[in-house]
Design a protein around this motif. Structure first.
Motif, mmCIF file in Angstrom:
data_model
loop_
_atom_site.group_PDB
_atom_site.id
_atom_site.type_symbol
_atom_site.label_atom_id
_atom_site.label_comp_id
_atom_site.label_asym_id
_atom_site.label_seq_id
_atom_site.Cartn_x
_atom_site.Cartn_y
_atom_site.Cartn_z
ATOM 1 N N SER A 52 0.839 -1.198 0.000
ATOM 2 C CA SER A 52 0.000 0.000 0.000
ATOM 3 C C SER A 52 0.881 1.258 0.000
ATOM 4 C CB SER A 52 -0.902 -0.024 1.250
ATOM 5 O OG SER A 52 -1.596 1.178 1.370
ATOM 6 N N ILE A 53 1.979 1.202 0.766
ATOM 7 C CA ILE A 53 2.919 2.330 0.796
ATOM 8 C C ILE A 53 3.591 2.487 -0.574
ATOM 9 C CG2 ILE A 53 5.101 3.133 1.807
ATOM 10 C CD1 ILE A 53 4.205 1.647 4.418
ATOM 11 N N ASP A 55 2.393 1.686 -3.482
ATOM 12 C CA ASP A 55 1.428 2.267 -4.422
ATOM 13 C C ASP A 55 1.389 3.792 -4.294
ATOM 14 O OD1 ASP A 55 0.780 -0.216 -5.369
ATOM 15 O OD2 ASP A 55 -1.026 -0.444 -4.151
ATOM 16 N N LYS A 56 1.429 4.256 -3.061
ATOM 17 C CA LYS A 56 1.373 5.708 -2.827
ATOM 18 C C LYS A 56 2.654 6.380 -3.327
ATOM 19 C CE LYS A 56 0.347 9.116 0.772
ATOM 20 N NZ LYS A 56 -0.439 9.867 -0.214
ATOM 21 N N LYS A 59 2.476 6.558 -7.123
ATOM 22 C CA LYS A 59 1.490 7.549 -7.584
ATOM 23 C C LYS A 59 2.030 8.969 -7.418
ATOM 24 C CE LYS A 59 -3.284 9.054 -6.973
ATOM 25 N NZ LYS A 59 -4.517 8.921 -6.169
ATOM 26 N N ASP A 60 2.597 9.243 -6.258
ATOM 27 C CA ASP A 60 3.122 10.595 -6.002
ATOM 28 C C ASP A 60 4.375 10.888 -6.825
ATOM 29 O OD1 ASP A 60 1.082 10.946 -4.259
ATOM 30 O OD2 ASP A 60 2.270 10.726 -2.425
ATOM 31 N N ASP A 67 11.272 8.386 -7.595
ATOM 32 C CA ASP A 67 10.127 8.450 -6.694
ATOM 33 C C ASP A 67 10.500 8.265 -5.225
ATOM 34 O OD1 ASP A 67 10.581 5.710 -6.722
ATOM 35 O OD2 ASP A 67 8.902 5.294 -8.083
ATOM 36 N N TYR A 170 9.600 10.869 -0.566
ATOM 37 C CA TYR A 170 9.756 9.677 0.274
ATOM 38 C C TYR A 170 11.226 9.279 0.426
ATOM 39 C CZ TYR A 170 4.772 9.414 -0.482
ATOM 40 O OH TYR A 170 3.444 9.719 -0.521
#
Length: 384
Positions: A52-53, A55-56, A59-60, A67, A170
Motif C-alpha cells: 500500500s505504501i 502504491d502511494k 502515484k506521487d 520516486d 519519500y
C-alpha cells in the motif's frame, strides 16, 4: 554494586540503562521488542501494508525522474534495500551517500558494485573533512559515549536536502529493529542543538558547510516539504544473513566484519571507545534482537559476547590510524580514556523538551513521521 543479571529471552543485562526484570527473568526490553513486532507485523499483513505504501510512492512520483531516496553506506541493509526497491517493487530510487572521510574501501566498492549493477543513479555528498574532524574530536573531548553523532545528523540532513532539491517526497531507510535492536537513550542520544553547544565548547574550526539537523529542519521537512520516511524491513520478511548471501552471489558484494564496521570511525566508536571507556557493549542490543527473531541461538549469542568486540592483534594499527586521522596524540588519547565520562544530560539538548511534551506532541509527530518513533516506545516503557 548491582548483581549481574541477564534477560531470559535475549542478551539484555543489568548493564543496560533502565532495565527491569519480571519474576520469570524477562526484561522490559524483551517485552518492548515483542510490542514492536506486534505493532509492525510481517507476513501477509506486513506485505499488504508495505505494498500500500509502494502504491502511494509510485502515484506521487509519477512524472518525476525518481520516486524515492535510499541512503547507502555499502552495508547489508541499504544494499539489499536498493535491490528490492528496484527489482521487486519497481520503484525508481536515487541512491544517496554521505562521504565523511571514514568509509572503508570495501564499503566504497560495495556501493559502486550494487548501484552500477542495478543501474541506479548515485549522488555522493562529500563533507568538509576539517569540519567533521573537528566535530568528532569535540565529541571525544566532551567525554560523551556516542561520538559519531555528527555523522548521524549529517546523513539525516543530506537525505532531506537532496529530497527537497529533487522534489522527492519519500525516503526509504534500511533500519530493521528485528536484526539491529534499539539502543538505550543513554548510549546514543544527541541532537542538533547539542552539537552546536559541544562545538562551541570543544571545537577549533569554524563550521561553514556542515549539514546540521535541527528542530527547525524537522518542522520544515514535515510541514513545508512534506517528506516522509519509511522503514520497509519493519513490514517485510527479511533476514540479514540471507540478504548478505544474496548480495555476495549476485553483486560480488563483500562483508566488512561487523555491524556498522563499513565506516572506520563508527567501527572505532562502537568496538573500542564505547566498550573500553564506558563499559558499553552495543552487541548486547544487536544480538538480543537476533535471538528474539530466531536468527541465532541464545548460547551462540552468549559465546559471541564472551569475546572482545575488537581484534586485539590489529588494535595498535587501527588505533594509530584513527588518532592520526583525528590529529590526536597518544598522550592526549590516554588522557581522554581516563577523563570523566559524561552523559547527554550534561549538555543542553532538545531531550527535556521532548520528554516534557511527549504525549501532547503525538499529534505533531504524526505529521512528522508516518509511524511512532521507537524512542517514544522506549520512553513509555521506562515511564518517562
Amino acid at each position: 554494586m548491582l548483581e549481574f543479571k541477564r534477560c531470559s529471552k535475549g542478551m539484555w543485562d543489568s548493564t543496560v540503562p533502565g532495565i527491569e526484570f519480571d519474576q520469570k527473568g524477562i526484561s522490559n526490553y524483551a517485552k518492548m521488542f515483542t510490542q514492536l513486532c506486534e505493532t509492525y507485523p510481517r507476513g501477509e499483513k506486513g506485505q499488504k501494508d508495505w505494498e500500500s505504501i509502494v502504491d502511494k510512492i509510485k502515484k506521487d512520483g509519477e512524472g518525476k525522474r525518481y520516486d524515492c531516496i535510499i541512503g547507502v553506506s555499502g552495508g547489508t541493509d541499504s544494499s539489499y534495500l536498493l535491490h528490492i526497491a528496484k527489482n521487486i517493487y519497481g520503484l525508481r530510487p536515487l541512491a544517496v551517500n554521505l562521504d565523511n572521510g571514514w568509509s572503508s574501501d570495501i564499503a566504497v566498492k560495495n556501493i559502486k558494485k550494487v548501484t552500477e549493477s542495478l543501474n541506479i543513479d548515485l549522488e555522493t555528498y562529500v563533507i568538509d573533512y576539517e569540519e567533521i574532524k573537528d566535530l568528532l574530536r569535540a565529541y571525544m573531548f566532551a567525554g560523551l559515549p556516542w561520538i559519531d553523532l555528527p555523522t548521524d545528523l549529517a546523513i539525516k540532513s543530506i537525505m532531506f536536502r537532496v529530497s527537497r532539491k529533487e522534489g522527492i517526497k519519500y525516503i526509504l531507510r534500511g533500519n530493521d529493529f528485528r536484526s539491529e535492536g534499539f539502543q538505550p537513550q543513554e548510549w546514543t542520544y544527541g541532537d542538533g542543538k547539542q552539537l552546536l553547544h559541544i562545538h562551541k565548547l570543544f571545537g577549533r574550526t569554524k563550521l561553514s558547510t556542515f549539514p546540521n539537523y535541527t528542530i527547525a529542519d524537522v518542522i520544515t521537512n514535515a510541514f513545508i516539504s512534506k517528506i516522509k520516511s519509511y522503514f520497509p524491513f519493519y513490514y517485510l520478511d527479511y533476514s540479514k544473513q540471507e540478504a548478505q548471501k544474496f548480495l555476495i552471489d549476485n553483486f560480488g558484494w563483500e562483508y566488512y566484519g561487523g555491524h556498522h564496521h563499513e565506516n572506520l570511525f563508527t567501527k572505532f566508536a562502537i568496538s573500542y571507545w564505547l566498550y573500553e571507556k564506558f563499559g558499553i557493549d552495543k552487541r548486547i542490543i544487536t544480538l538480543s534482537a537476533q535471538v528474539m527473531s530466531g536468527a541465532i541461538g541464545y548460547n551462540e549469542a552468549v559465546e559471541a559476547l564472551n569475546k572482545k568486540p575488537y581484534n586485539s592483534s590489529k588494535l595498535d594499527e587501527e588505533l594509530n590510524f584513527v588518532l592520526k586521522k583525528l590529529d590526536i596524540s597518544k598522550e592526549e588519547f590516554s588522557k581522554l580514556m581516563l577523563s570523566e565520562n559524561k552523559s547527554y544530560i550534561d549538555y543542553p539538548s532538545y531531550s527535556p523538551l521532548l520528554e516534557k511534551f511527549a504525549k501532547p506532541s503525538m499529534w505533531f509527530l504524526k505529521k512528522v513521521y508516518p509511524y511512532k518513533p521507537i524512542s517514544f516506545f522506549q520512553m513509555e516503557m521506562r515511564g518517562k
